[in-house]
Motif scaffolding. Structure first.
Motif, PDB file in Angstrom:
ATOM      1  N   GLY A 175       0.757  -1.237   0.024  1.00 16.58           N
ATOM      2  CA  GLY A 175       0.062   0.536   0.136  1.00 16.58           C
ATOM      3  C   GLY A 175       0.697   1.385   0.252  1.00 16.58           C
ATOM      4  N   GLY A 176       0.572   1.809   0.711  1.00  9.61           N
ATOM      5  CA  GLY A 176       1.530   3.287   0.429  1.00  9.61           C
ATOM      6  C   GLY A 176       1.471   4.443  -0.427  1.00  9.61           C
ATOM      7  N   ARG A 177       1.930   5.250  -0.261  1.00  9.54           N
ATOM      8  CA  ARG A 177       1.488   5.765  -1.035  1.00  9.54           C
ATOM      9  C   ARG A 177       1.755   5.523  -3.040  1.00  9.54           C
ATOM     10  NH1 ARG A 177       5.677  10.596  -0.745  1.00  9.54           N
ATOM     11  NH2 ARG A 177       4.920  11.496  -2.831  1.00  9.54           N
ATOM     12  N   GLU A 178       2.441   4.273  -3.313  1.00  9.68           N
ATOM     13  CA  GLU A 178       1.948   4.050  -4.688  1.00  9.68           C
ATOM     14  C   GLU A 178       0.850   2.926  -4.121  1.00  9.68           C
ATOM     15  OE1 GLU A 178       5.110   2.915  -1.908  1.00  9.68           O
ATOM     16  OE2 GLU A 178       6.153   4.400  -2.776  1.00  9.68           O
ATOM     17  N   GLY A 179      -0.086   2.668  -3.630  1.00 13.72           N
ATOM     18  CA  GLY A 179      -1.071   1.678  -4.305  1.00 13.72           C
ATOM     19  C   GLY A 179      -0.993   0.119  -4.393  1.00 13.72           C
TER      20      GLY A 179
ATOM     21  N   MET B  24      -3.639  -0.299  -7.446  1.00 11.28           N
ATOM     22  CA  MET B  24      -5.056   0.685  -6.135  1.00 11.28           C
ATOM     23  C   MET B  24      -4.872   2.485  -6.694  1.00 11.28           C
ATOM     24  SD  MET B  24      -6.831  -1.907  -5.466  1.00 11.28           S
ATOM     25  CE  MET B  24      -8.461  -1.898  -5.210  1.00 11.28           C
ATOM     26  N   ARG B  25      -5.839   2.853  -7.814  1.00 14.89           N
ATOM     27  CA  ARG B  25      -5.283   3.817  -8.374  1.00 14.89           C
ATOM     28  C   ARG B  25      -6.165   5.046  -7.549  1.00 14.89           C
ATOM     29  NH1 ARG B  25      -6.089   0.781 -13.097  1.00 14.89           N
ATOM     30  NH2 ARG B  25      -7.950   1.094 -13.397  1.00 14.89           N
ATOM     31  N   ASN B  26      -6.806   4.881  -7.094  1.00 14.87           N
ATOM     32  CA  ASN B  26      -7.935   5.816  -6.379  1.00 14.87           C
ATOM     33  C   ASN B  26      -8.119   5.073  -4.993  1.00 14.87           C
ATOM     34  OD1 ASN B  26      -9.108   3.248  -6.144  1.00 14.87           O
ATOM     35  ND2 ASN B  26     -11.468   4.424  -5.940  1.00 14.87           N
ATOM     36  N   GLY B  27      -6.521   5.802  -4.308  1.00 14.00           N
ATOM     37  CA  GLY B  27      -6.415   5.536  -2.640  1.00 14.00           C
ATOM     38  C   GLY B  27      -6.682   4.381  -2.179  1.00 14.00           C
ATOM     39  N   ALA B  28      -6.323   4.263  -0.774  1.00 13.73           N
ATOM     40  CA  ALA B  28      -5.805   3.334   0.018  1.00 13.73           C
ATOM     41  C   ALA B  28      -7.359   2.489  -0.075  1.00 13.73           C
ATOM     42  CB  ALA B  28      -5.182   3.428   1.291  1.00 13.73           C
ATOM     43  N   HIS B  29      -7.309   1.332   0.260  1.00 14.24           N
ATOM     44  CA  HIS B  29      -8.512   0.612   0.185  1.00 14.24           C
ATOM     45  C   HIS B  29      -8.460  -0.793   1.471  1.00 14.24           C
ATOM     46  CE1 HIS B  29     -11.388   1.616  -2.734  1.00 14.24           C
ATOM     47  NE2 HIS B  29      -9.662   2.693  -3.482  1.00 14.24           N
ATOM     48  N   GLU B  30      -9.788  -1.316   1.985  1.00 11.00           N
ATOM     49  CA  GLU B  30      -9.720  -2.077   2.648  1.00 11.00           C
ATOM     50  C   GLU B  30      -9.686  -3.350   2.163  1.00 11.00           C
ATOM     51  OE1 GLU B  30      -8.637  -2.322   6.366  1.00 11.00           O
ATOM     52  OE2 GLU B  30      -8.663   0.002   6.344  1.00 11.00           O
TER      53      GLU B  30
END
Length: 413
Positions: free
Chosen positions: A325-329, A399-405
């Motif tokens: 995750g993180g900034r790179e997604g 992931m392109r639109n932010g962090a996801h659960e």
């Protein structure tokens, strides 16, 4: 006097009851001796050696190391196989195992000389003979053991010799002669019979055969140990469906089969293994084989074996974790098969979260199962088999639109 005879009769009834309980396995029988592992890896790698040294450091199990397979060609005998480091073979909890073909019993004197010379060259004084001896040749098996003992000249190290037996040997008169010549008998309880064709069901162990053999072994000799499977077997069949060959150690990825050959896998039955190890008839167990991380795809891990030895029934499941995750997604989707040899693999359902956008790339043999186009986020993924207890990445998501659960769970059919 009347009370004396009543007491005496009562003792006789109690004794008879105790014997009956022992025969049907309902009474507890003391078992002595350590459990162990067969080290059957033919390539002695750094990973194998590290695993062996770690097992010896733990100190709670014996090791039985394959140290040669005798070949007979044109009447000549020669050894094939890997050679374990001599310092390991000198450990008093390590036994050198010599695999012998039936042909070796045609000249027991020559075969005995070969075994003694091999043991001497390796510096091994604890040895085990491993042979699938036909019933008619049990006398030759005894001759071989007797000849090895008579040829042993290393006065500095007492010979400790074991030998393997099949259940069919336990009722033979000649078996007692073999037992008299050795120190440690081992009864093999798995991979005994082969199916006639591909339509016939087959299992690594037969419950009835196993418990009958345990009763016979205990009645015959109190020194017996039992060989149990922690490894899946590969059964191969010809193009017409007839049985071809059984492989007890899996197949290399580059192994070539005749055209039309079909394969089936048979995994250990955990419930039957638990029942054996929880039974009053149990014997000290030698597992085939020692699991080596990164090298054993079809073997139960040490954790599962330990649970079985404690009388528990391990629960097969798949554990999941999402990492990164993180900034790179970028996320790694990680799985681990617990307490099983996953012959068919497993299916996973993935919830990517609301309004999720991104790409998914299957790894390590996994495939998107719900028809999602390549790169899209699938709702279901089928994972390939992987080693018991070892983590593996079955997919990568960007992931392109932010962090996801992201949540994952196993789908049970």
């Amino acid at each position: 006097m009347k009370w004396f005879w009543l007491a005496l009769c009562g003792c006789g009834v109690l004794a008879a009851f105790s014997v009956a309980c022992w025969l049907d396995g309902s009474a507890e029988i003391a078992v002595s001796g350590r459990n162990g592992f067969y080290v059957w890896q033919r390539q002695w790698s750094d990973s194998v050696e590290s695993c062996v040294l770690a097992e010896l450091e733990r100190g709670d199990r014996d090791l039985y190391v394959l140290c040669g397979e005798l070949e007979c060609e044109g009447g000549e005998l020669r050894w094939r196989g890997t050679q374990a480091p001599k310092e390991i073979l000198r450990n008093d909890r390590v036994t050198a195992v010599f695999r012998l073909p039936v042909k070796a019993l045609s000249d027991t004197g020559k075969a005995a000389s070969a075994v003694v010379a091999r043991a001497d060259a390796l510096g091994a004084s604890r040895i085990q003979l491993d042979a699938d001896v036909p019933e008619r040749m049990i006398g030759r098996y005894a001759e071989l053991a007797e000849n090895i003992r008579s040829l042993w000249t290393n006065d500095c190290a007492r010979l400790h010799m074991g030998a393997t037996f099949l259940p069919c040997h336990l009722g033979l008169k000649g078996t007692r002669r073999v037992l008299a010549a050795i120190d440690e008998p081992v009864i093999q309880l798995h991979g005994i019979d082969a199916p006639k064709d591909i339509s016939e069901s087959w299992a690594l162990m037969n419950r009835k055969t196993v418990f009958r053999a345990l009763r016979q072994a205990r009645a015959l000799d109190g020194r017996f140990k039992m060989a149990l499977p922690s490894y899946a077997y590969v059964l191969t069949f010809n193009a017409d469906g007839t049985f071809r060959r059984l492989y007890a150690e899996g197949l290399p990825d580059d192994y070539e089969m005749p055209r039309g050959t079909r394969c089936r896998l048979a995994a250990p039955d955990l419930k039957l293994l638990r029942d054996v190890l929880a039974s009053p008839l149990r014997l000290p167990a030698i597992w085939f084989r020692l699991p080596v991380k990164g090298e054993d795809r079809w073997c139960l891990d040490r954790e599962t074996v330990s649970l079985l030895e404690s009388g528990q029934l391990p629960v097969a499941k798949v554990e999941f974790e999402v990492r990164g995750g993180g900034r790179e997604g970028v996320f790694d989707l990680v799985a681990r098969y617990r307490n099983q040899v996953p012959i068919e693999g497993a299916r996973a359902a993935i919830d990517w979260g609301a309004d999720a956008e991104g790409e998914f790339f299957a790894l390590n043999g996994s495939v998107a199962e719900d028809g999602s186009p390549y790169g899209r986020l699938p709702g279901k993924v089928r994972m390939a088999p992987f080693a018991c207890g070892e983590e593996f990445v079955f997919g990568k998501a960007i992931m392109r639109n932010g962090a996801h659960e992201i949540s994952i769970h196993e789908i049970r059919d």
